[in-house]
Design an enzyme around this catalytic site. Structure first.
Site, PDB file in Angstrom:
ATOM      1  N   LYS A 118       0.843  -1.202   0.000  1.00  0.00           N
ATOM      2  CA  LYS A 118       0.000   0.000   0.000  1.00  0.00           C
ATOM      3  C   LYS A 118       0.880   1.255   0.000  1.00  0.00           C
ATOM      4  CE  LYS A 118      -1.690   2.331   3.338  1.00  0.00           C
ATOM      5  NZ  LYS A 118      -2.326   2.851   4.541  1.00  0.00           N
ATOM      6  N   ASP A 137      -6.104   0.443  -0.105  1.00  0.00           N
ATOM      7  CA  ASP A 137      -6.208   0.416   1.362  1.00  0.00           C
ATOM      8  C   ASP A 137      -7.578  -0.163   1.716  1.00  0.00           C
ATOM      9  OD1 ASP A 137      -8.039   2.330   0.796  1.00  0.00           O
ATOM     10  OD2 ASP A 137      -7.348   3.741   2.302  1.00  0.00           O
TER      11      ASP A 137
END
Ligand code: SF4
Length: 219
Positions: A118, A137
Site C-alpha cells: 500500500k 487500502d
C-alpha cells in the site's frame, strides 16, 4: 470514475494526497506521511507529519533523531512506537543504501522497514508520478467489492483484480477517489447509499444496512 471525479470535487482529500500537494510531491515526505497514516485519522496524520517535518525534513536529519523524539512528535498516531522505530530505521537505510533518496521501484521500496505494498504503491504514484500502480487500502478494498468490480478477500488480491477490472488511465486515481468516497459516503458502516452518485450502478455487495444523510451531507 468520471462520476466520482465530479462528486469528490470540494470534499477533503485524503491526508497523504494533501501532504503530497503541499510538499510538491517530495518523495521523502510522501513516504513518511504514508507510513504514519496506517489506521490513523487523516487530521491526526496531517498534524503529526507536519510536526515531524518541521523538526526534520530529510532522511539524514530524521535518522539523527532518537526514537523517543520521533514518538513524541508523531503521537497520537496509531502504533506510534512501532512507527517511530520503522521511520528511524527507514531513514537510516535511505541514507546508507540509497544516497538519501527514496527508491523508485516496488522491489526496493518493499525492503524498507514498515513499507508494504500500500505504502509503496502510493509513493510510486504520488511521489514518482507512476501511472502503472493502484494503491489499495481498506476503503478501496471495501468499495470495489461493494461495487462488484472485484470479489476478493484481501487488499492484495483486490490490487491484482483491479488491474484487470479498471481501465488503465484511472489506475493512479483509484485511491484518491475511493478513499475520499469511503470517508464521506461509502463509509464502512451505514454507507449513505440513498445519496450516492453511484447508486444506480452499484449492486451493494455485502451491504446490509444503510445510513441516512443529514440534509447538509447530501451529495
Ligand atoms: S451505492 Fe452504497 S454501497 Fe454502492 S458505492 Fe454508493 S454508498 Fe457505497
Amino acid at each position: 470514475m468520471r462520476r466520482l471525479a465530479k462528486a469528490i470535487d470540494g470534499l477533503d482529500e485524503p491526508a497523504v494526497e494533501k501532504i503530497s500537494k503541499e510538499q510538491r510531491g517530495n518523495p521523502f515526505h510522501v513516504l513518511i506521511a504514508t507510513m504514519l497514516s496506517a489506521q490513523t485519522r487523516d487530521q491526526v496524520t496531517h498534524e503529526a507529519s507536519t510536526r515531524l517535518f518541521r523538526v526534520a525534513g530529510t532522511p539524514r536529519a530524521m535518522a539523527a533523531l532518537t526514537e523517543r523524539r520521533i514518538e513524541m512528535l508523531i503521537y497520537p498516531v496509531s502504533f506510534y512506537r512501532n512507527k517511530a522505530e520503522h521511520v528511524r530505521e527507514t531513514c537510516r537505510q535511505l541514507v546508507a543504501r540509497h544516497g538519501g533518496k527514496v527508491p523508485e521501484t516496488m522491489e526496493a521500496l518493499l525492503t524498507l522497514p514498515g513499507v508494504g505494498r500500500k505504502t509503496a504503491n502510493l509513493v510510486l504514484i504520488e511521489a514518482h508520478g507512476s501511472d502503472e500502480n493502484i494503491c489499495v487500502d481498506t476503503h478501496v478494498h471495501r468499495i470495489s467489492n461493494r461495487l462488484g468490480w472485484v470479489r476478493t478477500k484481501t487488499p492484495d488480491e483486490t490490487e491484482q483484480a483491479l488491474y484487470r477490472a479498471v481501465a488503465r488511465r484511472w489506475w493512479p486515481l483509484v485511491n484518491r477517489y475511493l478513499v475520499t468516497w469511503g470517508q464521506n459516503v461509502c463509509r464502512p458502516v451505514y454507507p449513505l447509499c440513498g445519496t450516492c452518485v453511484l447508486a444506480d450502478l452499484c449492486p451493494r455487495m455485502g451491504v446490509t444496512r444503510v445510513g441516512r444523510a443529514k440534509a447538509a451531507q447530501v451529495l
